[in-house]
Structure formats: C-alpha cells, structure tokens
Design a protein around this motif. Sequence first.
Motif, PDB file in Angstrom:
ATOM      1  N   UNK A 125       0.840  -1.195   0.000  1.00  0.00           N
ATOM      2  CA  UNK A 125       0.000   0.000   0.000  1.00  0.00           C
ATOM      3  C   UNK A 125       0.876   1.248   0.000  1.00  0.00           C
ATOM      4  N   UNK A 126       0.753   2.109  -1.024  1.00  0.00           N
ATOM      5  CA  UNK A 126       1.534   3.354  -1.036  1.00  0.00           C
ATOM      6  C   UNK A 126       1.010   4.328   0.032  1.00  0.00           C
ATOM      7  N   UNK A 127       1.891   4.777   0.899  1.00  0.00           N
ATOM      8  CA  UNK A 127       1.510   5.735   1.935  1.00  0.00           C
ATOM      9  C   UNK A 127       2.572   6.816   2.058  1.00  0.00           C
ATOM     10  N   UNK A 128       2.154   7.936   2.618  1.00  0.00           N
ATOM     11  CA  UNK A 128       3.100   8.996   2.952  1.00  0.00           C
ATOM     12  C   UNK A 128       3.269   8.989   4.462  1.00  0.00           C
ATOM     13  N   UNK A 129       4.520   8.995   4.907  1.00  0.00           N
ATOM     14  CA  UNK A 129       4.784   8.930   6.342  1.00  0.00           C
ATOM     15  C   UNK A 129       6.055   9.698   6.665  1.00  0.00           C
ATOM     16  N   UNK A 130       6.215  10.014   7.928  1.00  0.00           N
ATOM     17  CA  UNK A 130       7.428  10.694   8.377  1.00  0.00           C
ATOM     18  C   UNK A 130       8.602   9.722   8.236  1.00  0.00           C
ATOM     19  N   UNK A 131       9.699  10.203   7.706  1.00  0.00           N
ATOM     20  CA  UNK A 131      10.826   9.338   7.321  1.00  0.00           C
ATOM     21  C   UNK A 131      11.353   8.456   8.448  1.00  0.00           C
ATOM     22  N   UNK A 132      11.286   8.938   9.668  1.00  0.00           N
ATOM     23  CA  UNK A 132      11.805   8.142  10.779  1.00  0.00           C
ATOM     24  C   UNK A 132      10.707   7.359  11.503  1.00  0.00           C
ATOM     25  N   UNK A 155     -10.532   1.698   3.149  1.00  0.00           N
ATOM     26  CA  UNK A 155     -11.030   0.848   4.229  1.00  0.00           C
ATOM     27  C   UNK A 155      -9.912   0.360   5.150  1.00  0.00           C
ATOM     28  N   UNK A 156      -8.674   0.538   4.730  1.00  0.00           N
ATOM     29  CA  UNK A 156      -7.531   0.024   5.494  1.00  0.00           C
ATOM     30  C   UNK A 156      -7.119   1.055   6.541  1.00  0.00           C
ATOM     31  N   UNK A 157      -7.122   0.622   7.787  1.00  0.00           N
ATOM     32  CA  UNK A 157      -6.742   1.526   8.885  1.00  0.00           C
ATOM     33  C   UNK A 157      -5.234   1.721   8.883  1.00  0.00           C
ATOM     34  N   UNK A 158      -4.831   2.973   8.766  1.00  0.00           N
ATOM     35  CA  UNK A 158      -3.410   3.293   8.714  1.00  0.00           C
ATOM     36  C   UNK A 158      -2.878   3.658  10.099  1.00  0.00           C
ATOM     37  N   UNK A 159      -1.605   3.382  10.339  1.00  0.00           N
ATOM     38  CA  UNK A 159      -0.991   3.809  11.594  1.00  0.00           C
ATOM     39  C   UNK A 159      -1.015   5.328  11.703  1.00  0.00           C
ATOM     40  N   UNK A 160      -0.998   5.826  12.911  1.00  0.00           N
ATOM     41  CA  UNK A 160      -1.005   7.274  13.144  1.00  0.00           C
ATOM     42  C   UNK A 160       0.162   7.932  12.421  1.00  0.00           C
ATOM     43  N   UNK A 161      -0.127   9.063  11.789  1.00  0.00           N
ATOM     44  CA  UNK A 161       0.917   9.802  11.097  1.00  0.00           C
ATOM     45  C   UNK A 161       1.101   9.415   9.643  1.00  0.00           C
ATOM     46  N   UNK A 162       0.349   8.409   9.170  1.00  0.00           N
ATOM     47  CA  UNK A 162       0.455   7.969   7.782  1.00  0.00           C
ATOM     48  C   UNK A 162      -0.806   8.359   7.015  1.00  0.00           C
TER      49      UNK A 162
END
Length: 198
Positions: A125-132, A155-162
């Motif tokens: 799944x392509x996501x944008x997230x903080x590099x660290x 529908x996919x629950x993403x981790x916080x910050x993503x």
Amino acid sequence: MAEVKLTAEIRNDFGKGAARRARRADLVPAVIYGHGDKPQHVAIHNHSLMMALKTPNVLIRLDVDGTDALVIPKAVQREAIRGFLVHVDFLAVRKGEKVTVEIPILTEGDLAPGANILEHLLNTLPVEAEATHIPESVTVSVAGLDAGDTVLAKDIKLPAGSTLAIEDDVVALQVVAAQAEAPAEESAEGEGDAASEA
C-alpha cells in the motif's frame, strides 16, 4: 521503527568490472540520492545489508567514512536466480521529512464458509509517512468476507501519522468464488458419449 547502523565506504571506481570486484570482496555497490545533492557512490558489507533489508523500508544510519547519513532503501536489485544483492539505491532522509513508500499488506481472519478465494490486487500500500516513523506493514481483517466483497484502500486503517498515497477507491483485496470443476465421472461419461457418436 527500528534504526539500523551500518558502515559504508566511498567508491571511486565504477562500471561492471568495479562492481564485480566489490562483490568478490563481499561488498554491495550502492548509491545515495536525495536533497538535490550529488549522488554518492558507496559499498556496504553484503551480509549486514542483507540482514537489514529483511525489514521493509528499514531506516539505516550509514557511517560513510565517518560522516552520518540517514537513508531508506528505494530500489533493491537482486540476482534473478540466487537472489543475492547486486545493487541498492538509497534515498537520503531527514527527521520530520515526509516520504512516500510502499508497505506490505497483511491479512488476518477467515473468509465466510464456502469455496472462496482471497485475491490481493495490491500486495503493498503506497503511503506517505514521516521518514523516521515509517510503518512496517498494515493488517487487514478479512474475517467473514464472502464472494463479491472487496476491501478498498480507504477501508484500510493506517498507523497514526500515515496517509494514503493512492486514490481512496482503489481495490486492494477482493473475494472471488472458486471455479467449480466438473466431476471426473461426468467428464469420463462425456468422452464416452462422444466416442459412441463418432
């Protein structure tokens, strides 16, 4: 996510011959890109790098001749048959910087009873997230899903910050009914009838 520390040495010779010599010395040729800087050619110990790359989107702190570089793998080239590392492209990142990565989609739970098959239209799944703080994966529950059901990217629950880096309505998973095969006896009878008519 965990940070892995590796040591790299600067490469000053290039080309196929230089790459072969590096591999004979148990080193993997690599290039570091990013932030508009000139690409930096390095070589990293094969086993250490191979172990680090077992974690998707691993954050690596490279010691390049005494200078720290924070990187993530962007392209990993492996030998087709034996799978050993041939070349790696790294992207230089900074803390607080957003990057777009692909994270593995994992599933849990059992489908509804019946001869149904779960198809992964997306394995990552392509996501944008903080590099660290790049998530290692996302887990989707498929418990109770039946033929015709789908799971969309939104529908996919993403981790916080993503956040999603694709359209919301892209189908990630779908459940299809298994194709029923004709019983062997019926097939044999059909062949017999065809032979009689002939």
